[in-house]
Design a protein around this motif. Sequence first.
Motif, mmCIF file in Angstrom:
data_model
loop_
_atom_site.group_PDB
_atom_site.id
_atom_site.type_symbol
_atom_site.label_atom_id
_atom_site.label_comp_id
_atom_site.label_asym_id
_atom_site.label_seq_id
_atom_site.Cartn_x
_atom_site.Cartn_y
_atom_site.Cartn_z
ATOM 1 N N ILE A 153 -5.117 7.298 -13.469
ATOM 2 C CA ILE A 153 -4.398 6.121 -12.955
ATOM 3 C C ILE A 153 -3.860 6.411 -11.556
ATOM 4 O O ILE A 153 -3.943 5.555 -10.658
ATOM 5 N N ALA A 154 -3.315 7.606 -11.345
ATOM 6 C CA ALA A 154 -2.792 7.969 -10.029
ATOM 7 C C ALA A 154 -3.900 7.966 -8.985
ATOM 8 O O ALA A 154 -3.699 7.500 -7.854
ATOM 9 N N PHE A 155 -5.068 8.459 -9.342
ATOM 10 C CA PHE A 155 -6.199 8.477 -8.412
ATOM 11 C C PHE A 155 -6.599 7.054 -8.025
ATOM 12 O O PHE A 155 -6.778 6.742 -6.842
ATOM 13 N N GLY B 145 0.814 -1.213 0.000
ATOM 14 C CA GLY B 145 0.000 0.000 0.000
ATOM 15 C C GLY B 145 0.845 1.259 0.000
ATOM 16 O O GLY B 145 0.559 2.208 -0.731
ATOM 17 N N PHE B 146 1.894 1.288 0.817
ATOM 18 C CA PHE B 146 2.783 2.448 0.850
ATOM 19 C C PHE B 146 3.519 2.618 -0.486
ATOM 20 O O PHE B 146 3.647 3.738 -0.986
ATOM 21 N N ILE B 147 3.989 1.524 -1.053
ATOM 22 C CA ILE B 147 4.673 1.594 -2.354
ATOM 23 C C ILE B 147 3.708 2.087 -3.424
ATOM 24 O O ILE B 147 4.050 2.943 -4.247
ATOM 25 N N THR B 148 2.486 1.578 -3.409
ATOM 26 C CA THR B 148 1.475 1.996 -4.378
ATOM 27 C C THR B 148 1.154 3.475 -4.211
ATOM 28 O O THR B 148 0.998 4.206 -5.191
ATOM 29 N N LEU B 149 1.064 3.932 -2.979
ATOM 30 C CA LEU B 149 0.796 5.345 -2.724
ATOM 31 C C LEU B 149 1.942 6.221 -3.219
ATOM 32 O O LEU B 149 1.709 7.308 -3.780
ATOM 33 N N LEU B 150 3.180 5.766 -3.063
ATOM 34 C CA LEU B 150 4.328 6.513 -3.590
ATOM 35 C C LEU B 150 4.285 6.597 -5.118
ATOM 36 O O LEU B 150 4.575 7.655 -5.691
ATOM 37 N N VAL B 151 3.914 5.506 -5.776
ATOM 38 C CA VAL B 151 3.785 5.520 -7.233
ATOM 39 C C VAL B 151 2.675 6.485 -7.649
ATOM 40 O O VAL B 151 2.819 7.242 -8.620
ATOM 41 N N GLY C 164 -3.921 5.539 -5.863
ATOM 42 C CA GLY C 164 -3.960 6.134 -4.537
ATOM 43 C C GLY C 164 -5.061 5.530 -3.680
ATOM 44 O O GLY C 164 -4.847 5.218 -2.503
ATOM 45 N N LEU C 165 -6.250 5.346 -4.272
ATOM 46 C CA LEU C 165 -7.344 4.714 -3.530
ATOM 47 C C LEU C 165 -6.993 3.289 -3.122
ATOM 48 O O LEU C 165 -7.243 2.882 -1.982
ATOM 49 N N CYS C 166 -6.400 2.543 -4.045
ATOM 50 C CA CYS C 166 -6.003 1.157 -3.729
ATOM 51 C C CYS C 166 -4.929 1.132 -2.645
ATOM 52 O O CYS C 166 -4.969 0.301 -1.729
ATOM 53 N N GLY C 167 -3.950 2.047 -2.747
ATOM 54 C CA GLY C 167 -2.893 2.102 -1.749
ATOM 55 C C GLY C 167 -3.418 2.440 -0.363
ATOM 56 O O GLY C 167 -3.041 1.823 0.631
ATOM 57 N N ILE C 168 -4.315 3.425 -0.303
ATOM 58 C CA ILE C 168 -4.905 3.803 0.990
ATOM 59 C C ILE C 168 -5.720 2.649 1.568
ATOM 60 O O ILE C 168 -5.660 2.368 2.767
#
Length: 147
Positions: free
Chosen positions: A44-46, A9-15, A49-53
Amino acid sequence: MSLTDRTLGFITLLVAIFLTIYGYDLEAPFSYEPIGPKAFPLIIAFALGLCGITLIIKGGNPITPNPRGANIRIFIMLVFIAIYAFTFQWLGFVISTIIMVTLVGHLFEAKWWHATCAGIVIGIGFFVLFDKLLDVILPVGILGELL
């Protein structure tokens, strides 16, 4: 450090943050599409970000290793994606997408018939959606005037 859903999740949020920073300043020298080039990376970033959170909040489960043979299939898929990127202009969106979806589908154990049907539906369907309905210009390649 053990890998968990929260780590992913943190890695995904950084991406997602990187895509937002990069995509926000993306401008075309001339306007050739109604939505512009920045919309895709921001969407894609949005989603990332939702998936990472979600993974950060709900996560904590340890990540299980990939099953035997999965890593080589993933590597082969990356090779297919690179070939897709290099043939996209020359073959055109429809043909290159049909080939890509068929190969990746079969790589992940779909029958040739099912993978080919999926490739045809996705290649033609996405071309109609983006090129005809959304006015996003896609390369026609060797199909030329047929599209």
